[in-house]
Design a protein around this motif. Structure first.
Motif, PDB file in Angstrom:
ATOM      1  N   CYS A 316       0.843  -1.200   0.000  1.00 40.62           N
ATOM      2  CA  CYS A 316       0.000   0.000   0.000  1.00 40.62           C
ATOM      3  C   CYS A 316       0.879   1.251   0.000  1.00 40.62           C
ATOM      4  O   CYS A 316       1.815   1.356   0.805  1.00 40.62           O
ATOM      5  CB  CYS A 316      -0.929  -0.012   1.209  1.00 40.62           C
ATOM      6  SG  CYS A 316      -2.061   1.399   1.260  1.00 40.62           S
ATOM      7  N   VAL A 318       0.221   4.144   1.149  1.00 43.84           N
ATOM      8  CA  VAL A 318       0.078   4.803   2.451  1.00 43.84           C
ATOM      9  C   VAL A 318       0.675   3.892   3.525  1.00 43.84           C
ATOM     10  O   VAL A 318       0.339   2.708   3.574  1.00 43.84           O
ATOM     11  CB  VAL A 318      -1.409   5.081   2.757  1.00 43.84           C
ATOM     12  CG1 VAL A 318      -1.568   5.701   4.133  1.00 43.84           C
ATOM     13  CG2 VAL A 318      -2.010   5.988   1.692  1.00 43.84           C
ATOM     14  N   THR A 320       1.088   1.567   6.373  1.00 41.16           N
ATOM     15  CA  THR A 320       0.001   0.786   6.958  1.00 41.16           C
ATOM     16  C   THR A 320       0.524  -0.122   8.050  1.00 41.16           C
ATOM     17  O   THR A 320       1.481  -0.871   7.836  1.00 41.16           O
ATOM     18  CB  THR A 320      -0.697  -0.061   5.867  1.00 41.16           C
ATOM     19  OG1 THR A 320      -1.180   0.798   4.834  1.00 41.16           O
ATOM     20  CG2 THR A 320      -1.861  -0.837   6.457  1.00 41.16           C
ATOM     21  N   LEU A 349      -7.744  -0.948   0.937  1.00 38.64           N
ATOM     22  CA  LEU A 349      -6.456  -0.254   0.900  1.00 38.64           C
ATOM     23  C   LEU A 349      -6.290   0.543  -0.392  1.00 38.64           C
ATOM     24  O   LEU A 349      -5.649   1.608  -0.389  1.00 38.64           O
ATOM     25  CB  LEU A 349      -5.318  -1.262   1.056  1.00 38.64           C
ATOM     26  CG  LEU A 349      -5.201  -1.917   2.442  1.00 38.64           C
ATOM     27  CD1 LEU A 349      -4.062  -2.923   2.465  1.00 38.64           C
ATOM     28  CD2 LEU A 349      -4.994  -0.860   3.517  1.00 38.64           C
ATOM     29  N   VAL A 352      -8.045   3.708   0.309  1.00 31.61           N
ATOM     30  CA  VAL A 352      -7.234   4.555   1.180  1.00 31.61           C
ATOM     31  C   VAL A 352      -6.186   5.302   0.360  1.00 31.61           C
ATOM     32  O   VAL A 352      -5.974   6.510   0.536  1.00 31.61           O
ATOM     33  CB  VAL A 352      -6.570   3.707   2.281  1.00 31.61           C
ATOM     34  CG1 VAL A 352      -5.538   4.523   3.042  1.00 31.61           C
ATOM     35  CG2 VAL A 352      -7.616   3.173   3.244  1.00 31.61           C
ATOM     36  N   SER A 356      -8.559   8.820   0.141  1.00 39.05           N
ATOM     37  CA  SER A 356      -8.678   9.288   1.521  1.00 39.05           C
ATOM     38  C   SER A 356      -7.808  10.501   1.836  1.00 39.05           C
ATOM     39  O   SER A 356      -8.149  11.293   2.710  1.00 39.05           O
ATOM     40  CB  SER A 356      -8.325   8.153   2.479  1.00 39.05           C
ATOM     41  OG  SER A 356      -6.933   7.864   2.414  1.00 39.05           O
ATOM     42  N   ALA A 358      -5.007  10.156   3.272  1.00 35.37           N
ATOM     43  CA  ALA A 358      -4.519   9.784   4.601  1.00 35.37           C
ATOM     44  C   ALA A 358      -2.994   9.767   4.633  1.00 35.37           C
ATOM     45  O   ALA A 358      -2.323   9.555   3.616  1.00 35.37           O
ATOM     46  CB  ALA A 358      -5.068   8.411   5.003  1.00 35.37           C
ATOM     47  N   ARG A 360      -1.633   7.809   7.183  1.00 38.97           N
ATOM     48  CA  ARG A 360      -1.363   6.499   7.767  1.00 38.97           C
ATOM     49  C   ARG A 360      -2.651   5.701   7.839  1.00 38.97           C
ATOM     50  O   ARG A 360      -3.741   6.266   7.934  1.00 38.97           O
ATOM     51  CB  ARG A 360      -0.747   6.633   9.163  1.00 38.97           C
ATOM     52  CG  ARG A 360      -0.073   5.352   9.635  1.00 38.97           C
ATOM     53  CD  ARG A 360       0.911   5.600  10.749  1.00 38.97           C
ATOM     54  NE  ARG A 360       1.805   4.446  10.925  1.00 38.97           N
ATOM     55  CZ  ARG A 360       2.924   4.248  10.240  1.00 38.97           C
ATOM     56  NH1 ARG A 360       3.286   5.125   9.328  1.00 38.97           N
ATOM     57  NH2 ARG A 360       3.672   3.186  10.448  1.00 38.97           N
ATOM     58  N   ALA A 361      -2.513   4.393   7.790  1.00 35.34           N
ATOM     59  CA  ALA A 361      -3.663   3.490   7.879  1.00 35.34           C
ATOM     60  C   ALA A 361      -3.328   2.365   8.845  1.00 35.34           C
ATOM     61  O   ALA A 361      -2.150   2.044   9.073  1.00 35.34           O
ATOM     62  CB  ALA A 361      -4.015   2.910   6.504  1.00 35.34           C
ATOM     63  N   ARG A 377      -8.754   1.277   9.025  1.00 41.54           N
ATOM     64  CA  ARG A 377      -8.945   2.647   9.491  1.00 41.54           C
ATOM     65  C   ARG A 377      -7.873   3.535   8.875  1.00 41.54           C
ATOM     66  O   ARG A 377      -6.714   3.137   8.758  1.00 41.54           O
ATOM     67  CB  ARG A 377      -8.855   2.719  11.022  1.00 41.54           C
ATOM     68  CG  ARG A 377      -9.040   4.122  11.591  1.00 41.54           C
ATOM     69  CD  ARG A 377      -8.742   4.148  13.091  1.00 41.54           C
ATOM     70  NE  ARG A 377      -8.950   5.453  13.651  1.00 41.54           N
ATOM     71  CZ  ARG A 377      -8.060   6.435  13.644  1.00 41.54           C
ATOM     72  NH1 ARG A 377      -6.877   6.242  13.070  1.00 41.54           N
ATOM     73  NH2 ARG A 377      -8.343   7.607  14.181  1.00 41.54           N
ATOM     74  N   ASP A 378      -8.246   4.759   8.494  1.00 39.74           N
ATOM     75  CA  ASP A 378      -7.272   5.727   8.005  1.00 39.74           C
ATOM     76  C   ASP A 378      -7.563   7.084   8.623  1.00 39.74           C
ATOM     77  O   ASP A 378      -8.674   7.357   9.080  1.00 39.74           O
ATOM     78  CB  ASP A 378      -7.296   5.809   6.473  1.00 39.74           C
ATOM     79  CG  ASP A 378      -8.589   6.389   5.931  1.00 39.74           C
ATOM     80  OD1 ASP A 378      -8.790   7.620   6.053  1.00 39.74           O
ATOM     81  OD2 ASP A 378      -9.412   5.634   5.384  1.00 39.74           O
ATOM     82  N   ASP A 379      -6.550   7.949   8.648  1.00 37.30           N
ATOM     83  CA  ASP A 379      -6.689   9.276   9.250  1.00 37.30           C
ATOM     84  C   ASP A 379      -6.920  10.341   8.190  1.00 37.30           C
ATOM     85  O   ASP A 379      -6.496  11.495   8.354  1.00 37.30           O
ATOM     86  CB  ASP A 379      -5.439   9.604  10.072  1.00 37.30           C
ATOM     87  CG  ASP A 379      -4.162   9.568   9.231  1.00 37.30           C
ATOM     88  OD1 ASP A 379      -4.246   9.299   8.007  1.00 37.30           O
ATOM     89  OD2 ASP A 379      -3.071   9.809   9.785  1.00 37.30           O
TER      90      ASP A 379
END
Length: 426
Positions: A316, A318, A320, A349, A352, A356, A358, A360-361, A377-379
């Motif tokens: 990914c 991001v 993770t 993913l 994400v 997203s 994001a 981080r995930a 979950r992602d921010d």
């Protein structure tokens, strides 16, 4: 990369940008609640008046229309609460047909109608108070922050109980304004979330278990969607084979024909043609392997779902974190369930990485003899919803085909949390 699954739900760390987005969304939510609160109070008075007039008879023809407007008003706030909470708030009204008397009886006999009326009264009070509180708090923050400007424009002015006679006093007012702003930043999202949860608690269907007919209908729809998804998957495989491996094999065949001619007329071109044919064959083989992996990843059979999930997390874009929980006894789930969990995680993913924003995930994979649970979950910015290009509808269909459950929470400003549970039983 395996670490603890941190910050589930809304407890995880948030960036300043996410906090600002969340505060802005909360302020907009509360101001709209404050604007519709007085309308809800007027609606309560109207319903009460029509109800009283319906007792002797004159208000009866109007009662169904008034209750229908209450339902529409409640549906609007269901959508608003669902958008804030990141999960839909369904409605379940009984059909009301026939004449005015029959429709009035059906609507008054529907428990959802009384839930709407109870919510209408509470929203009229709570929405008005919360909207006014948000306006006063944000207005106070802006006023205190602008105090130096007022003192500069009108020297010697007194702001509320604070006498502004010097620049230190004016800067002290700025500190008070910053405290107001910090208080608003903390309180407004909490108040908006509380109002949204109250709306969901009052307006969602009261029956916790669907009727047998409803359950059969849901299963019928999910199976039909599974068949449609299966047909679409077959068409995709056919297209991939036609455009990838088949096209590559045709190119190899043509290149072999050129090699045969070169044997007779231009032997000096043989090395170049053979190298080209080998390259085309390798490309066709790569395409064929990609198609096979899309049908059923070999890593699932070779190493299991845990290692497959580690590979997806590592690939990914991001960063993770992955947390795997396995309950004894360590028995492999059915192949179809593992494949569904793998593709759900892969699609989540991908979302994400693409949508997203994001930084981080976190992924939690929990495997027991009864079920497989996947949480992603992602921010990021939040606000995720099912739509073209998101893949969420495909995830829901894939999970529903195995009689699983899907939950999505994605309030504005984030975080986004996707939970999937897949039963391992037959």
């Amino acid at each position: 990369m395996d670490t603890a699954f941190r910050g589930q739900g809304r407890s995880g760390p948030m960036t300043w940008r996410a906090l600002v987005r969340r505060f802005t969304a909360a302020l907009r939510y509360l101001l709209l609640a404050g604007a519709t609160g007085p309308a809800a109070l007027l609606g309560c008075c109207l319903v009460l008046a029509v109800g009283v007039l319906s007792l002797p008879g004159p208000g009866l023809p109007v009662l169904p229309a008034v209750l229908r407007q209450v339902r529409r008003f409640a549906d609007v706030h269901r959508r608003r609460a669902g958008a804030w909470l990141g999960s839909g708030v369904p409605s379940a009204y009984r059909p009301a047909e026939g004449g005015a008397l029959a429709r009035a009886r059906a609507m008054l006999g529907d428990r959802a109608t009384w839930s709407d009326l109870g919510w209408l009264a509470l929203h009229g009070l709570a929405g008005t108070v919360l909207g006014a509180f948000a306006l006063v708090l944000c207005g106070g923050a802006l006023s205190w922050l602008a105090t130096p400007l007022w003192w500069w424009a009108v020297p010697g002015a007194q702001f509320a109980v604070w006498e502004i006679a010097s620049w230190p006093a004016a800067l002290g007012a700025v500190v008070v304004g910053l405290a107001y702003a910090a208080l608003a930043g903390v309180l407004l999202p909490v108040l908006a979330g509380g109002h949204a949860r109250l709306t969901r608690a009052l307006l969602r269907p009261r029956r916790e278990r669907a009727s047998l007919a409803r359950r059969v209908e849901e299963l019928t729809v999910s199976r039909a969607e599974a068949l449609d998804a299966h047909a679409a998957e077959l068409r995709r495989i056919e297209r991939d084979l036609h455009d990838g491996a088949q096209a590559g094999l045709v190119a190899v065949s043509l290149r072999l024909g050129l090699i045969r001619r070169a044997l007779e007329h231009r032997p000096d071109q043989l090395p170049e043609l053979v190298d080209g044919a080998q390259l085309l064959a390798e490309q066709a083989l790569t395409s064929l392997r990609a198609t096979v992996r899309a049908i059923h990843p070999p890593v699932l059979d070779d190493q299991g779902l845990t290692e497959a999930a580690r590979g997806l997390a590592a690939a990914c874009p991001v960063p993770t974190d992955l947390d795997v929980e396995t309950a004894p006894p360590a028995v492999r789930a059915p192949a179809a369930v593992e494949a569904a969990a793998y593709f759900v995680l892969a699609e989540a993913l991908t979302n994400v990485a693409r949508h997203s924003g994001a930084g981080r995930a976190q992924v939690r994979l929990s495997m027991t003899p009864r079920s497989i649970r996947v949480s992603v979950r992602d921010d990021g910015r939040g606000g995720a919803a099912e739509g073209p290009g998101t893949g969420l509808a495909g995830i829901r269909r894939r999970v529903a085909a195995l009689d699983g459950s899907t939950e999505l929470s994605s309030p504005p400003g984030g975080p986004t949390l996707l939970r999937v549970e897949l039963p391992c039983g037959s």
